[in-house]
Scaffold this motif. Structure first.
Motif, short mmCIF file in Angstrom:
data_model
loop_
_atom_site.label_atom_id
_atom_site.label_comp_id
_atom_site.label_asym_id
_atom_site.label_seq_id
_atom_site.Cartn_x
_atom_site.Cartn_y
_atom_site.Cartn_z
N ASP A 164 0.50 -26.98 -32.70
CA ASP A 164 0.81 -26.29 -31.44
C ASP A 164 -0.23 -26.69 -30.38
OD1 ASP A 164 1.48 -24.58 -29.36
OD2 ASP A 164 1.72 -22.83 -30.65
N LYS A 165 0.22 -27.19 -29.22
CA LYS A 165 -0.70 -27.59 -28.16
C LYS A 165 -1.30 -26.40 -27.40
CE LYS A 165 0.89 -32.23 -26.91
NZ LYS A 165 1.32 -33.09 -25.79
N ILE A 166 -0.73 -25.22 -27.57
CA ILE A 166 -1.26 -24.05 -26.87
C ILE A 166 -2.34 -23.37 -27.72
CG2 ILE A 166 -0.75 -21.84 -25.79
CD1 ILE A 166 0.41 -24.28 -24.37
N SER A 167 -3.56 -23.32 -27.18
CA SER A 167 -4.66 -22.62 -27.83
C SER A 167 -5.00 -21.40 -26.97
CB SER A 167 -5.87 -23.53 -27.96
OG SER A 167 -6.37 -23.86 -26.67
N PHE A 168 -5.92 -20.59 -27.48
CA PHE A 168 -6.34 -19.41 -26.72
C PHE A 168 -7.86 -19.33 -26.71
CE2 PHE A 168 -2.02 -18.48 -27.81
CZ PHE A 168 -1.52 -17.81 -26.71
N ILE A 169 -8.42 -19.16 -25.51
CA ILE A 169 -9.87 -19.00 -25.34
C ILE A 169 -10.09 -17.60 -24.81
CG2 ILE A 169 -11.94 -19.88 -24.22
CD1 ILE A 169 -10.44 -22.56 -23.84
N ASN A 170 -10.60 -16.73 -25.68
CA ASN A 170 -10.76 -15.31 -25.32
C ASN A 170 -9.45 -14.75 -24.78
OD1 ASN A 170 -13.50 -15.33 -26.10
ND2 ASN A 170 -14.08 -16.12 -24.08
N ASN A 171 -8.37 -15.06 -25.51
CA ASN A 171 -7.01 -14.57 -25.23
C ASN A 171 -6.36 -15.20 -24.00
OD1 ASN A 171 -6.90 -12.74 -27.45
ND2 ASN A 171 -8.16 -11.29 -26.29
N VAL A 172 -7.02 -16.17 -23.39
CA VAL A 172 -6.42 -16.89 -22.26
C VAL A 172 -5.82 -18.19 -22.76
CG1 VAL A 172 -6.87 -17.99 -20.04
CG2 VAL A 172 -8.08 -15.89 -20.66
N PRO A 173 -4.52 -18.44 -22.51
CA PRO A 173 -3.89 -19.66 -23.03
C PRO A 173 -4.43 -20.92 -22.38
CG PRO A 173 -2.39 -18.49 -21.56
CD PRO A 173 -3.56 -17.60 -21.78
N PHE A 174 -4.52 -21.98 -23.18
CA PHE A 174 -5.03 -23.27 -22.71
C PHE A 174 -4.22 -24.35 -23.42
CE2 PHE A 174 -7.65 -27.03 -22.79
CZ PHE A 174 -8.29 -27.03 -21.56
N GLU A 175 -3.72 -25.33 -22.65
CA GLU A 175 -2.92 -26.40 -23.25
C GLU A 175 -3.81 -27.57 -23.67
OE1 GLU A 175 1.05 -29.18 -22.47
OE2 GLU A 175 0.33 -27.81 -20.92
N LEU A 176 -3.72 -27.93 -24.93
CA LEU A 176 -4.48 -29.05 -25.48
C LEU A 176 -3.78 -30.37 -25.17
CD1 LEU A 176 -5.11 -27.54 -29.01
CD2 LEU A 176 -6.86 -27.92 -27.29
N PRO A 177 -4.53 -31.48 -25.06
CA PRO A 177 -3.88 -32.78 -24.87
C PRO A 177 -3.13 -33.23 -26.11
CG PRO A 177 -6.24 -33.04 -25.18
CD PRO A 177 -5.99 -31.57 -25.05
N VAL A 178 -3.63 -32.79 -27.29
CA VAL A 178 -3.01 -33.15 -28.57
C VAL A 178 -3.06 -31.92 -29.47
CG1 VAL A 178 -3.11 -34.65 -30.59
CG2 VAL A 178 -3.76 -35.55 -28.34
N ALA A 179 -2.00 -31.65 -30.19
CA ALA A 179 -1.97 -30.50 -31.09
C ALA A 179 -2.85 -30.74 -32.31
CB ALA A 179 -0.54 -30.21 -31.53
N PRO A 180 -3.51 -29.71 -32.82
CA PRO A 180 -4.31 -29.85 -34.05
C PRO A 180 -3.44 -30.31 -35.22
CG PRO A 180 -4.82 -27.80 -32.93
CD PRO A 180 -3.61 -28.36 -32.25
N ILE A 181 -4.05 -31.01 -36.16
CA ILE A 181 -3.33 -31.53 -37.32
C ILE A 181 -4.12 -31.21 -38.59
CG2 ILE A 181 -2.29 -33.42 -36.00
CD1 ILE A 181 -4.38 -35.30 -37.35
N ILE A 182 -3.49 -31.41 -39.72
CA ILE A 182 -4.16 -31.34 -41.01
C ILE A 182 -4.22 -32.75 -41.57
CG2 ILE A 182 -4.04 -30.54 -43.40
CD1 ILE A 182 -4.74 -28.30 -41.64
N LYS A 183 -5.42 -33.19 -41.95
CA LYS A 183 -5.59 -34.50 -42.56
C LYS A 183 -6.64 -34.39 -43.65
CE LYS A 183 -6.55 -39.38 -41.65
NZ LYS A 183 -6.91 -40.40 -40.63
N ASN A 184 -6.28 -34.84 -44.85
CA ASN A 184 -7.19 -34.79 -46.00
C ASN A 184 -7.74 -33.37 -46.19
OD1 ASN A 184 -6.83 -37.55 -46.44
ND2 ASN A 184 -8.59 -38.09 -45.15
#
Length: 429
Positions: A86-106
């Motif tokens: 999901d590209k939408i993160s939250f910083i102290n409950n304020v939404p922030f759009e990431l350039p790339v969504a987090p992933i799982i690797k290894n």
């Protein structure tokens, strides 16, 4: 007809040609000069790294919600949440759009390094040439730093300078209001505000009491007493591999601390691996004893972060007491390098000179006799007569054994050339 010695000249180029970064390239990450061992990946132009590898050294606790694939990074009252995919993160409950969504690797959650570091109060710089991410953070947010306790005290002597033209740093060198900085930090300025480590500000009258454009140094005087000055050390006692701490305000991030070691030193420059960046200029370089050994000045794309040896500062003469309000009217002449250095190794001479602030490039002239005709030397790499300054040397010269080569150097800015330096003779064994 004069017979000139045939010479072959090669240039050490400080600023290498950059290249694109591909997804499978190894990216190096450092925090305050210390390498972070972490797997990295480039996705859509963003450097990705394991969340724990960035957040934890910056003082955050990591919580993982397996059911919701959610990461929470917590530091005191700060909470940053990320969700895998999901590209939408939250910083102290304020939404922030990431350039790339987090992933799982290894089995590790990975997120954009710049997002994680900058939202932890750090400054991020990308070094294209060596494919490296430098993270600079205030020492209060860094855990397990060997210099942390010492750095908190050292920061009291380092200030941020915001003039009407640019932002830089400075170092308190006397409790009576004397502050050292780079000449280029105040060049052309007519006013400035100074921030101290206790978060107080000074906006009163500022005087320029000494300056040296060629050395890129200046000393200011303010009407404020009981300042906490740095302990002045001896830059002649500095050796390669010595541990160092750099403090300044890169990109306006107040009093950031980075650590590293000396990778090269001579009488006119101290090059280290402790990262500095734009805005750090005029800041402090300390040794392991907490002594000021240099004024941070500039950096190149090869990972060399350079300071002016503090002994250069000790030799400056107080030239007056000019109000900064009148400073913008001061005109300075372009000067040649004040001295040249070289050593010979059989048929090769390795030559360097102090960086001349303001010079776009340098012209080199050579002759086979001290009073003979000096010929401008062409740069075989660029095909013109422009020579760049660099570390650990500016150029190498090869010549026949038993010969003597005379040379001199001038500075050039905006196609205006300074007077040449003194003539130097090199004897080739």
């Amino acid at each position: 007809m004069k017979k000139y010695i045939k010479i072959i000249i090669s240039l050490f180029i400080s600023f290498l040609i950059t290249s694109s970064v591909f997804a499978n390239e190894k990216i190096h990450i450092s925090l305050n000069g210390q390498k972070i061992e972490a797997e990295t990946e480039i996705i859509d132009g963003s450097v990705m790294a394991p969340v724990r590898s960035i957040f934890e050294p910056l003082g955050f606790q990591i919580l993982w919600d397996e059911a919701n694939q959610m990461i929470s990074a917590i530091q005191k009252q700060n909470v940053i949440t990320l969700k895998i995919g999901d590209k939408i993160s939250f910083i102290n409950n304020v939404p922030f759009e990431l350039p790339v969504a987090p992933i799982i690797k290894n089995n590790s959650a990975m997120a954009p390094v710049r997002f994680m570091a900058e939202n932890s109060g750090a400054t991020v710089h990308w070094n294209e040439t060596i494919k490296a991410v430098d993270i600079l953070s205030n020492v209060d947010a860094v855990q397990n730093s060997t210099n942390a306790a010492n750095s908190k005290t050292l920061m009291d002597s380092v200030v941020m300078i915001n003039s009407d033209l640019r932002q830089g740093s400075g170092v308190v060198i006397s409790s009576e209001g004397y502050i050292a900085t780079n000449f280029h930090v105040i060049e052309g300025s007519s006013m400035a505000i100074i921030k101290f480590n206790d978060s107080s500000y000074y906006s009163g009258e500022i005087y320029v009491v000494s300056y040296d454009p060629a050395k890129d140094l200046a000393i200011l005087k303010i009407s404020k007493d009981n300042l906490k000055p740095a302990v002045i050390g001896d830059s002649n006692a500095v050796s390669e591999n010595d541990n160092v701490t750099s403090i300044g305000s890169p990109s306006g991030k107040f009093n950031q601390v980075s650590t590293g070691n000396v990778n090269y030193i001579n009488s006119h420059i101290i090059s280290t691996t402790a990262p500095i960046h734009e805005g750090s200029s005029g800041g402090a370089l300390f040794n392991d004893n907490g002594e000021l050994i240099g004024i941070t000045s500039m950096y190149d794309t090869n990972g060399n972060y350079m300071s002016i040896p503090v002994n250069k500062l000790k030799n400056m003469e107080f030239k007056g007491n000019m109000p900064l309000a009148e400073w913008s009217s001061v005109e300075t002449n372009l000067l040649p390098p004040e001295e040249l250095f070289y050593y010979t190794d059989n048929k090769t001479a390795v030559i360097s000179w102090p960086y001349v602030y303001g010079a776009d490039h340098y012209n080199i002239y050579s002759s086979n006799s001290e009073n003979g005709e000096f010929i401008k030397v062409k740069n075989p790499v660029t095909g013109n007569y422009n020579w760049k300054w660099g570390v650990p040397y500016c150029l190498k010269i090869n010549a026949q054994s038993g010969s003597v080569l005379y040379f001199k150097v001038s500075s050039v800015k905006d196609d205006i050339e300074s007077q040449p330096s003194d003539v130097y003779a090199i004897e080739f064994n």
